[in-house]
Design an enzyme around this catalytic site. Structure first.
Site: not given
Length: 462
Positions: A243-244, A326, A241, A114, A239, A16, A104-105
């Protein structure tokens, strides 16, 4: 040909960086070459590639695909979607790995990668290996480049989210935060019974409405307003992407990651009595007590989605979760963290338990806790400080859990001090039954920091 990555971009769980500063298309190409070379050496031939809605994602995708194909790997592009949709592609298509381009966030200027390698998380030493290979130009360039095809799996993915759904009809607010989940959520709610009100499902990598991190309460303001205005049963947030997950009850109270896990665990443990349920070291003692009360085997493990996934496989746990939202289902699912699937399972759990979300939230023990506190510390010192703290605690005969940093139990509750795997910060958290107890726990954290010549300075950002 060789390539040097910015050392700050190769992180514990993913790659990242800030686009144009620490990350760019040349990095994406090198990641493709390294990943393809490793995969071919392990006997693999095809990789699925997905991307989030950031402005920089298409250019990074093009460079990544070029790097993968140059080293003889066939690429299946699944297009724009949440990270779990890429994980789903990797689990169900005939591929040997998967890469999602996502920040991501993180704020809009960030992006990253990822990765999944032959159905297992690709992290830690794996990521460092990509850096070494690039520096040495250790890539197997193919005589004939790999092929590139497109696969539209969004409808299949949404169908899989709904498979076996047996929940009631609720009135729910959904906030996609302009993240990559928006189109999936639009399709999902058409299949779910009940009444659904959507916020910010149009994908916009500039995140014009609010930052898409549902673990920060300020980002839930729009969802709270919607739930209050329409008098909805509860609200769900995602979030950047997907995943949360974040959630609020009908009164607008936040249901934190560990509290969600305590709700989700109940139906799972009915079907699998005595099963292991995993949570990270930042989770409330109330969660571990609740899992035990439901007849489960609570297991405290290290923070980090790759570490949790690995531990789930090792223990055969049907469910795991992190404070950060998650949630991992291996029960009737694939074991990866998927906020869309967690949302469907949460609706089902509320229905199966037979109480409203608001009642479930009210029934939880009242604890006073701090948010996750993060403060800057020199990268070279962060792990050393934790070692010093552990040595002092040992000498004092304290009740310490060393799973991930130092988690200390006292008569008041517990406090945690750990080094972040992804940033130059220390993370602290404390939980007690009342404010006086919390103040005593915070004083203990401050005393340990002072003994290592540190203080709880200004909060570091994510």
């Amino acid at each position: 040909m060789t390539h040097r990555f910015d050392p700050t971009s190769l992180r514990e769980y993913d790659i990242r960086g800030i686009v144009g500063k620490t990350l760019g298309p040349a990095d994406a190409d090198a990641i493709g070459r390294g990943f393809a070379t490793l995969l071919r050496r392990a006997g693999g031939t095809r990789v699925a590639v997905g991307r989030d809605g950031r402005a920089s994602s298409p250019a990074l995708e093009a460079a990544l695909v070029e790097g993968l194909a140059a080293c003889g790997i066939d690429v299946v592009r699944v297009g724009l979607g949440p990270t779990p949709m890429l994980y789903y592609a990797e689990a169900t298509l005939e591929v040997d790995g998967g890469i999602q381009i996502t920040g991501s966030h993180n704020p809009a200027e960030y992006n990253g990668f990822k990765m999944v390698f032959q159905h297992r998380p690709f992290f830690g030493d794996d990521i460092q290996t990509l850096g070494t290979m690039a520096a040495e130009g250790d890539w197997d360039i193919a005589d004939a480049p790999g092929t590139v095809t497109d696969a539209d799996i969004e409808d299949d993915y949404v169908g899989r989210l709904m498979a076996g759904y047996a929940g009631g009809a609720y009135r729910i607010g959904w906030d996609a935060g302009n993240g990559a989940s928006g189109p999936v959520i639009e399709k999902l709610v058409k299949l779910l019974p009940g009444e659904h009100h959507l916020l910010f499902t149009d994908v916009d990598g500039n995140f014009p409405n609010h930052h898409p991190d549902p673990t920060e309460e300020k980002n839930l303001a729009d969802l709270k307003a919607l739930v209050a205005e329409k008098q909805l049963d509860f609200g769900l947030a995602f979030d950047g992407d997907g995943d949360r997950i974040g959630a609020i009850d009908g009164q607008g109270r936040v249901i934190w990651g560990d509290q969600l896990l305590s709700i989700l665990a109940e139906p799972v443990l009915k079907e699998h009595p005595g099963a292991t349920i995993i949570a990270d070291v930042k989770a409330s003692q109330a969660l571990y007590d609740r899992i035990a009360q439901l007849g489960g085997e609570p297991l405290m493990w290290k923070t980090g989605h790759s570490l949790i996934k690995t531990k789930m496989k090792e223990t055969g746990a049907p469910l795991a979760g992190e404070m950060s939202g998650h949630i991992f289902f291996a029960h009737d699912y694939y074991g990866f963290d998927d906020a869309q699937y967690a949302a469907v399972r949460l609706i089902r759990a509320v229905h199966m338990i037979g109480k409203s979300m608001t009642q479930l939230r009210s029934d939880m023990p009242a604890m006073v806790n701090t948010p996750e506190m993060r403060f800057q510390v020199d990268e070279s010192r962060k792990f050393a400080v934790i070692d010093e703290v552990l040595d002092r605690l040992e000498a004092e005969g304290a009740d310490v859990n060393r799973t991930d940093g130092a988690r200390v139990n006292t008569a008041d509750g517990w406090w945690l001090l750990r080094a972040s795997n992804t940033q130059d910060v220390l993370v602290a958290r404390a939980e007690a039954r009342d404010q006086a107890g919390l103040d005593r726990l915070m004083a203990m954290i401050d005393a340990q920091l002072a003994a290592s010549r540190l203080e709880r300075g200004p909060q570091a950002g994510h």
